[in-house]
Enzyme design. Structure first.
Site, short mmCIF file in Angstrom:
data_model
loop_
_atom_site.label_atom_id
_atom_site.label_comp_id
_atom_site.label_asym_id
_atom_site.label_seq_id
_atom_site.Cartn_x
_atom_site.Cartn_y
_atom_site.Cartn_z
N LEU A 76 0.81 -1.17 -0.07
CA LEU A 76 0.05 0.08 -0.02
C LEU A 76 0.90 1.21 -0.02
CD1 LEU A 76 -2.84 -0.90 2.62
CD2 LEU A 76 -2.98 -1.01 0.33
N SER A 77 0.32 2.51 -0.36
CA SER A 77 1.06 3.62 -0.34
C SER A 77 1.26 3.94 1.25
CB SER A 77 -0.05 4.89 -0.93
OG SER A 77 0.49 6.07 -0.51
N GLY A 78 2.53 4.25 1.23
CA GLY A 78 2.83 4.63 2.84
C GLY A 78 3.58 3.17 3.65
N SER A 79 3.53 2.15 2.91
CA SER A 79 3.87 0.92 3.57
C SER A 79 5.63 0.93 3.81
CB SER A 79 3.46 -0.29 2.61
OG SER A 79 3.97 -0.33 1.51
N GLY A 80 6.22 1.61 2.97
CA GLY A 80 7.74 1.74 3.24
C GLY A 80 8.58 1.25 2.24
N LYS A 81 7.81 0.93 0.83
CA LYS A 81 8.42 0.58 -0.37
C LYS A 81 9.72 1.22 -0.58
CE LYS A 81 4.83 0.55 -2.78
NZ LYS A 81 4.08 1.38 -1.86
N SER A 82 9.45 2.61 -0.86
CA SER A 82 10.59 3.41 -1.46
C SER A 82 11.63 3.69 -0.49
CB SER A 82 9.85 4.87 -1.95
OG SER A 82 8.96 4.82 -3.13
N SER A 126 1.65 -1.50 -7.47
CA SER A 126 1.37 -2.57 -8.08
C SER A 126 0.27 -3.44 -7.44
CB SER A 126 2.45 -3.65 -8.53
OG SER A 126 3.20 -3.70 -7.43
#
Length: 206
Positions: free
Chosen positions: A37-43, A110
């Site tokens: 999700l957006s804000g989950s820490g991916k980047s 995604s």
């Protein structure tokens, strides 16, 4: 399914093979696909890993969702069809980077399983490692962070089709790694990821 519109084209094999490129870099190319999700820490985790790999002497590069939409995919919106095309394009780019010998990280929500599975199949077809990393951070944590203010807009009805609110997110069924950034720092996640890459023989230990 993507329709091939180009005609009269021929695939050309170069004179430098994948193994030769990997020997030059002293590593194997691979795609690490961060999804969540957006804000989950991916980047945050992807860029932390990139920095750590570079410090260890490895060539790595992050293909970030927002950054890609500034250029390559700036003509795509957030409809289901555009999301599918967004992931298809970046899957092809990631495959090229990995074939070049680069440890490639992609940071994309995604949300649809079939799109991610399509990218996995793309890599499998040419025997390139595809490592799916699910950032399973709960939506409650993501909303508390809300670094771009998107959840607030979505809850207020100002942003339609937002993943996790009024558009679905389909979590991976068998990811290589699962990370909950609620209790795992980017540094701790990076240690886990580097250990995984070494065990897979993608990078060598120091």
């Amino acid at each position: 399914m993507t329709v091939i519109k180009a005609t009269n084209i021929t695939w050309h094999e170069g004179h430098v093979g994948r193994e030769e490129r990997q020997n030059l870099l002293r590593q194997k190319g691979a795609t690490i696909w961060f999804t969540g999700l957006s804000g989950s820490g991916k980047s945050t985790i992807a860029f932390t890993l990139e920095h750590a790999l570079a410090q260890r002497g490895h060539l790595a590069y992050v293909l970030d969702g927002d950054n890609i939409r500034h250029g390559l995919n700036k003509n795509l919106g957030f409809s289901a069809a555009d999301r599918e095309e967004n992931i298809r394009r970046i899957g092809e780019v990631a495959k090229l980077f990995a074939d070049c010998g680069v440890v490639t990280m992609t940071s994309f929500i995604s949300p649809y399983r079939k799109d991610r599975d399509g990218v996995r199949a793309l890599h499998s077809a040419v025997q390139l490692p595809f490592i799916e990393v699910h950032l399973s951070t709960p939506i409650e944590t993501c909303e508390q962070r809300d670094p771009k203010g998107l959840y607030k807009k979505a809850r207020a009805g100002q942003l339609k089709g937002f993943t996790g609110i009024d558009d679905p997110y389909e979590p991976p069924q068998n990811p290589e790694l699962t990370i909950d950034a609620t209790s795992t720092s980017p540094q701790e996640a990076t240690v886990t990821l580097i250990d995984y890459l070494m065990k897979q023989g993608i990078i060598a230990g120091v």
